[in-house]
Design a protein around this motif. Structure first.
Motif, short mmCIF file in Angstrom:
data_model
loop_
_atom_site.label_atom_id
_atom_site.label_comp_id
_atom_site.label_asym_id
_atom_site.label_seq_id
_atom_site.Cartn_x
_atom_site.Cartn_y
_atom_site.Cartn_z
N THR A 23 43.95 45.46 36.48
CA THR A 23 43.26 46.61 37.08
C THR A 23 41.95 46.17 37.71
O THR A 23 41.62 46.59 38.84
CB THR A 23 43.01 47.69 36.00
OG1 THR A 23 44.26 48.09 35.45
CG2 THR A 23 42.30 48.89 36.59
N GLU A 24 41.21 45.32 37.02
CA GLU A 24 39.95 44.81 37.58
C GLU A 24 40.22 44.02 38.85
O GLU A 24 39.50 44.17 39.85
CB GLU A 24 39.24 43.92 36.56
CG GLU A 24 38.67 44.66 35.38
CD GLU A 24 38.15 43.73 34.29
OE1 GLU A 24 38.19 42.49 34.48
OE2 GLU A 24 37.71 44.24 33.25
N GLU A 25 41.25 43.19 38.83
CA GLU A 25 41.59 42.38 40.01
C GLU A 25 42.01 43.28 41.17
O GLU A 25 41.61 43.05 42.32
CB GLU A 25 42.70 41.38 39.67
CG GLU A 25 43.00 40.41 40.79
CD GLU A 25 41.82 39.54 41.19
OE1 GLU A 25 41.71 39.23 42.39
OE2 GLU A 25 40.99 39.19 40.33
N LEU A 26 42.80 44.31 40.88
CA LEU A 26 43.21 45.24 41.94
C LEU A 26 42.01 45.98 42.51
O LEU A 26 41.94 46.21 43.72
CB LEU A 26 44.24 46.24 41.40
CG LEU A 26 45.64 45.68 41.17
CD1 LEU A 26 46.51 46.72 40.47
CD2 LEU A 26 46.28 45.26 42.49
N THR A 27 41.07 46.33 41.66
CA THR A 27 39.86 47.01 42.14
C THR A 27 39.07 46.08 43.05
O THR A 27 38.61 46.49 44.12
CB THR A 27 39.00 47.46 40.94
OG1 THR A 27 39.77 48.34 40.13
CG2 THR A 27 37.74 48.16 41.42
N ARG A 28 38.92 44.81 42.62
CA ARG A 28 38.21 43.85 43.48
C ARG A 28 38.95 43.66 44.80
O ARG A 28 38.33 43.58 45.86
CB ARG A 28 38.06 42.51 42.75
CG ARG A 28 36.95 42.48 41.75
CD ARG A 28 36.63 41.07 41.28
NE ARG A 28 37.70 40.45 40.53
CZ ARG A 28 37.88 40.57 39.22
NH1 ARG A 28 37.05 41.30 38.51
NH2 ARG A 28 38.88 39.97 38.62
N LEU A 29 40.27 43.59 44.74
CA LEU A 29 41.07 43.41 45.95
C LEU A 29 40.91 44.61 46.88
O LEU A 29 40.76 44.45 48.09
CB LEU A 29 42.54 43.22 45.58
CG LEU A 29 43.52 43.03 46.73
CD1 LEU A 29 43.16 41.78 47.54
CD2 LEU A 29 44.93 42.92 46.19
N GLU A 30 40.91 45.81 46.30
CA GLU A 30 40.74 47.02 47.11
C GLU A 30 39.38 47.01 47.80
O GLU A 30 39.27 47.31 48.99
CB GLU A 30 40.86 48.26 46.22
CG GLU A 30 40.67 49.56 46.96
CD GLU A 30 40.70 50.78 46.04
OE1 GLU A 30 40.61 51.88 46.58
OE2 GLU A 30 40.79 50.61 44.82
N ILE A 31 38.34 46.65 47.06
CA ILE A 31 36.99 46.59 47.64
C ILE A 31 36.95 45.54 48.74
O ILE A 31 36.40 45.77 49.82
CB ILE A 31 35.95 46.30 46.55
CG1 ILE A 31 35.83 47.51 45.62
CG2 ILE A 31 34.60 45.95 47.15
CD1 ILE A 31 35.04 47.25 44.34
N MET A 86 39.45 44.45 50.54
CA MET A 86 40.21 44.93 51.71
C MET A 86 39.39 45.95 52.49
O MET A 86 39.36 45.92 53.72
CB MET A 86 41.54 45.54 51.26
CG MET A 86 42.55 44.52 50.80
SD MET A 86 44.06 45.25 50.13
CE MET A 86 44.65 46.16 51.53
N ARG A 87 38.72 46.85 51.76
CA ARG A 87 37.89 47.84 52.44
C ARG A 87 36.79 47.17 53.25
O ARG A 87 36.53 47.52 54.40
CB ARG A 87 37.28 48.79 51.40
CG ARG A 87 37.55 50.23 51.70
CD ARG A 87 36.89 51.18 50.75
NE ARG A 87 37.53 51.13 49.45
CZ ARG A 87 36.91 51.19 48.29
NH1 ARG A 87 35.62 51.35 48.24
NH2 ARG A 87 37.55 51.12 47.15
N ASP A 88 36.15 46.16 52.64
CA ASP A 88 35.11 45.41 53.34
C ASP A 88 35.70 44.70 54.56
O ASP A 88 35.09 44.68 55.63
CB ASP A 88 34.45 44.39 52.41
CG ASP A 88 33.62 45.05 51.32
OD1 ASP A 88 33.33 46.26 51.43
OD2 ASP A 88 33.28 44.34 50.35
N GLY A 89 36.90 44.12 54.37
CA GLY A 89 37.55 43.42 55.48
C GLY A 89 37.87 44.36 56.63
O GLY A 89 37.65 44.03 57.80
#
Length: 103
Positions: A53-61, A63-66
Protein backbone atom coordinates in the motif's frame (compact mmCIF):
# COMPACT_ATOMS: atom_id res chain seq x y z
CA UNK A 1 -26.78 -53.77 41.42
CA UNK A 2 -24.17 -54.56 43.91
CA UNK A 3 -21.91 -52.04 45.46
CA UNK A 4 -18.85 -53.58 43.76
CA UNK A 5 -20.51 -53.45 40.35
CA UNK A 6 -21.40 -49.78 40.86
CA UNK A 7 -17.82 -48.98 41.92
CA UNK A 8 -16.47 -50.88 38.90
CA UNK A 9 -18.75 -49.00 36.50
CA UNK A 10 -17.86 -45.68 38.12
CA UNK A 11 -14.16 -46.50 37.72
CA UNK A 12 -14.77 -47.38 34.06
CA UNK A 13 -16.69 -44.14 33.61
CA UNK A 14 -13.90 -42.18 35.32
CA UNK A 15 -11.29 -43.72 33.02
CA UNK A 16 -13.46 -42.87 29.98
CA UNK A 17 -13.88 -39.30 31.21
CA UNK A 18 -10.12 -39.04 31.81
CA UNK A 19 -9.45 -40.34 28.28
CA UNK A 20 -11.91 -37.83 26.83
CA UNK A 21 -10.30 -35.03 28.91
CA UNK A 22 -6.87 -36.04 27.61
CA UNK A 23 -8.15 -36.13 24.03
CA UNK A 24 -9.79 -32.70 24.48
CA UNK A 25 -6.54 -31.30 25.88
CA UNK A 26 -4.53 -32.71 22.95
CA UNK A 27 -7.01 -31.27 20.46
CA UNK A 28 -6.96 -27.93 22.30
CA UNK A 29 -3.16 -27.82 22.09
CA UNK A 30 -3.22 -28.65 18.37
CA UNK A 31 -5.87 -26.01 17.75
CA UNK A 32 -3.87 -23.46 19.75
CA UNK A 33 -0.72 -24.17 17.70
CA UNK A 34 -2.69 -23.86 14.46
CA UNK A 35 -4.26 -20.59 15.59
CA UNK A 36 -0.83 -19.23 16.55
CA UNK A 37 0.54 -20.22 13.13
CA UNK A 38 -2.47 -18.61 11.46
CA UNK A 39 -2.00 -15.43 13.51
CA UNK A 40 1.67 -15.27 12.47
CA UNK A 41 0.69 -15.74 8.81
CA UNK A 42 -1.95 -13.03 9.06
CA UNK A 43 0.62 -10.69 10.66
CA UNK A 44 3.11 -11.36 7.86
CA UNK A 45 0.44 -10.81 5.21
CA UNK A 46 -0.71 -7.61 6.93
CA UNK A 47 2.84 -6.27 6.91
CA UNK A 48 3.23 -7.17 3.23
CA UNK A 49 -0.07 -5.50 2.37
CA UNK A 50 1.03 -2.42 4.33
CA UNK A 51 4.31 -2.23 2.40
CA UNK A 52 2.48 -2.73 -0.91
CA UNK A 53 0.00 0.00 0.00
CA UNK A 54 2.84 2.38 0.83
CA UNK A 55 4.57 1.54 -2.45
CA UNK A 56 1.34 2.07 -4.41
CA UNK A 57 0.85 5.42 -2.69
CA UNK A 58 4.40 6.47 -3.60
CA UNK A 59 3.83 5.27 -7.17
CA UNK A 60 0.57 7.21 -7.40
CA UNK A 61 2.29 10.38 -6.15
CA UNK A 62 5.17 9.81 -8.57
CA UNK A 63 2.76 9.32 -11.48
CA UNK A 64 0.85 12.45 -10.52
CA UNK A 65 4.10 14.41 -10.39
CA UNK A 66 5.13 12.90 -13.73
CA UNK A 67 1.84 13.89 -15.35
CA UNK A 68 2.21 17.39 -13.95
CA UNK A 69 5.71 17.62 -15.44
CA UNK A 70 4.42 16.37 -18.81
CA UNK A 71 1.57 18.87 -18.72
CA UNK A 72 4.01 21.67 -17.87
CA UNK A 73 6.32 20.48 -20.67
CA UNK A 74 3.50 20.65 -23.22
CA UNK A 75 2.53 24.12 -21.97
CA UNK A 76 6.13 25.29 -22.42
CA UNK A 77 6.29 23.73 -25.89
CA UNK A 78 3.09 25.59 -26.89
CA UNK A 79 4.55 28.86 -25.64
CA UNK A 80 7.82 28.25 -27.51
CA UNK A 81 5.90 27.31 -30.65
CA UNK A 82 3.84 30.49 -30.36
CA UNK A 83 7.03 32.57 -29.93
CA UNK A 84 8.63 30.88 -32.96
CA UNK A 85 5.51 31.56 -35.02
CA UNK A 86 5.70 35.23 -34.01
CA UNK A 87 9.43 35.34 -34.89
CA UNK A 88 8.76 33.76 -38.29
CA UNK A 89 6.00 36.28 -38.94
CA UNK A 90 8.36 39.15 -38.07
CA UNK A 91 11.09 37.67 -40.30
CA UNK A 92 8.67 37.33 -43.19
CA UNK A 93 7.54 40.91 -42.70
CA UNK A 94 11.16 42.10 -42.72
CA UNK A 95 11.94 40.04 -45.82
CA UNK A 96 8.89 41.44 -47.62
CA UNK A 97 10.12 44.97 -46.87
CA UNK A 98 13.70 44.21 -47.94
CA UNK A 99 12.89 42.37 -51.15
CA UNK A 100 11.23 44.62 -53.72
CA UNK A 101 8.02 43.29 -55.08
CA UNK A 102 8.26 42.12 -58.69
CA UNK A 103 5.37 42.96 -60.82
Amino acid sequence: MTHELIVERLDTLDSHVAAVDTRIEVLDQRLTRRLETLAESVQILSEQVGRMTEELTRLEISMRDGFSEIKEGFREMREQSKKRDEQIDRLLTLLERLIPARE
